[in-house]
Design a protein around this motif. Sequence first.
Motif, short mmCIF file in Angstrom:
data_model
loop_
_atom_site.label_atom_id
_atom_site.label_comp_id
_atom_site.label_asym_id
_atom_site.label_seq_id
_atom_site.Cartn_x
_atom_site.Cartn_y
_atom_site.Cartn_z
N LYS A 71 0.81 -1.22 0.00
CA LYS A 71 0.00 0.00 0.00
C LYS A 71 0.84 1.26 0.00
CE LYS A 71 -3.95 -2.21 2.11
NZ LYS A 71 -4.48 -2.68 3.39
N SER A 72 2.11 1.13 -0.35
CA SER A 72 3.02 2.26 -0.24
C SER A 72 3.25 2.92 -1.60
CB SER A 72 4.36 1.76 0.31
OG SER A 72 5.32 2.79 0.25
N SER A 73 3.29 4.26 -1.59
CA SER A 73 3.62 4.97 -2.82
C SER A 73 5.10 5.36 -2.84
CB SER A 73 2.75 6.22 -2.95
OG SER A 73 2.92 7.04 -1.80
N THR A 74 5.82 4.97 -1.80
CA THR A 74 7.26 5.25 -1.73
C THR A 74 8.01 4.36 -2.72
OG1 THR A 74 6.98 5.69 0.63
CG2 THR A 74 9.23 5.34 -0.14
N PRO A 75 8.94 4.92 -3.51
CA PRO A 75 9.69 4.08 -4.47
C PRO A 75 10.37 2.89 -3.79
CG PRO A 75 10.20 6.40 -4.79
CD PRO A 75 9.35 6.32 -3.56
N LEU A 76 10.41 1.76 -4.51
CA LEU A 76 11.05 0.56 -3.95
C LEU A 76 12.52 0.80 -3.64
CD1 LEU A 76 9.51 -2.28 -6.18
CD2 LEU A 76 9.06 -1.82 -3.76
N THR A 77 13.19 1.64 -4.45
CA THR A 77 14.61 1.92 -4.18
C THR A 77 14.79 2.53 -2.78
OG1 THR A 77 14.30 3.98 -5.39
CG2 THR A 77 15.44 2.20 -6.55
N LEU A 78 13.84 3.36 -2.36
CA LEU A 78 13.93 3.95 -1.02
C LEU A 78 13.66 2.90 0.06
CD1 LEU A 78 12.40 7.54 -1.22
CD2 LEU A 78 14.80 6.84 -1.21
N TRP A 79 12.71 2.04 -0.21
CA TRP A 79 12.45 0.93 0.73
C TRP A 79 13.70 0.06 0.88
CZ3 TRP A 79 8.87 -0.08 4.20
CH2 TRP A 79 7.57 0.43 4.06
N PHE A 80 14.31 -0.29 -0.26
CA PHE A 80 15.51 -1.14 -0.21
C PHE A 80 16.63 -0.43 0.55
CE2 PHE A 80 15.27 -4.81 -3.41
CZ PHE A 80 13.90 -4.92 -3.29
N HIS A 81 16.74 0.88 0.32
CA HIS A 81 17.77 1.65 1.00
C HIS A 81 17.51 1.63 2.52
CE1 HIS A 81 20.56 5.40 0.70
NE2 HIS A 81 20.83 4.69 1.78
N ALA A 82 16.24 1.79 2.91
CA ALA A 82 15.90 1.78 4.33
C ALA A 82 16.20 0.41 4.95
CB ALA A 82 14.42 2.13 4.52
N ILE A 83 15.82 -0.65 4.24
CA ILE A 83 16.11 -2.00 4.74
C ILE A 83 17.62 -2.19 4.88
CG2 ILE A 83 16.00 -4.47 4.19
CD1 ILE A 83 13.27 -3.93 2.89
N TYR A 84 18.36 -1.68 3.90
CA TYR A 84 19.81 -1.78 3.96
C TYR A 84 20.35 -1.08 5.22
CZ TYR A 84 24.72 -1.30 3.03
OH TYR A 84 26.08 -1.35 3.18
N LEU A 85 19.88 0.14 5.46
CA LEU A 85 20.38 0.90 6.62
C LEU A 85 20.09 0.18 7.94
CD1 LEU A 85 19.47 4.55 5.55
CD2 LEU A 85 21.75 3.50 5.58
N LEU A 86 18.87 -0.36 8.06
CA LEU A 86 18.55 -1.10 9.29
C LEU A 86 19.38 -2.37 9.40
CD1 LEU A 86 15.74 0.69 9.26
CD2 LEU A 86 15.06 -1.11 10.84
#
Length: 283
Positions: A71-86
């Motif tokens: 349900k997210s409109s945030t680009p997947l690249t940003l999601w992947f980046h966030a997962i990477y940081l965590l």
Amino acid sequence: MRYTLRQMQQTFPDDAACLDFLFKALNRNMAACPKCGVERPGYYRVKNRKCYECKDCGNQIYPLVGTIFQKSSTPLTLWFHAIYLLSVSKNGVSAKELERQLGTSYKTSHRMAKMIRLLMQERGRLGRHGFPIEVDEAYIKGRGKHHNYHDNSTPVLAAVEVGGQIRTRVVEKATLQTAMPFIFENVYKGSTLHTDESKIYKQVKQYYKHDSVRHIAKEFVRNGVTTNHIEGFFSQLKRSVDGTFHAVSPYYLASYVSEFAYRYNHRTEVMFPLLLEKVVRRP
Ligand SMILES: [Zn+2]
């Protein structure tokens, strides 16, 4: 083993690459198309839709359905980046820090962090390997201006298998009534438990081999019985809550604690691909 931000960005330069990865992870074990039955089906990406279609029958698969990205409109690249940081952080990443690094709003980064922590919840009982399991509780300082330490802090129960994994639970009160269900759900009966002499563990000897260590007397080691492993986990958690999150509300503490437990459990692995796999592994 290291996985750098640069490697991550080269592997996932755009949303199409991210979606492709998720589709392949989802269908790695698909021997035949679920609709037409053709073996080793060929799928192509449907233009302008987050969807793949079987070349033979037109069956469509949406890899994001049922995932934290749905349900997210945030680009997947940003999601992947966030997962990477965590995944590479030692002390956890606050929503404020994600906001800074990703350039998203605080509301968005807060929601992303919350959803990624859902991926970090772990299940499965400890005690398969025959090693002792330490069980202990700690009080994590919360927000507010109470003078009584315990009024303002939230208890966390934890069980850690020596040399193995940890399980945790945030509870309203650390009592026999909350400790026993936690232990039953997370440790195989008959295992060896090491605890302190708190009365909340007085019933465990009915179901487990039980050794205790007296904390009050500063007797941290007695005949090789310690709760040192779990204390290492708790002191890291407390430091991080102080340093990274500046005290959290009991409501959010549970998700922070599961993040730390996940990090502890996968401390010798590269966590980023493990988390991506969990995105598509629907419950
Ligand atoms: Zn098909």
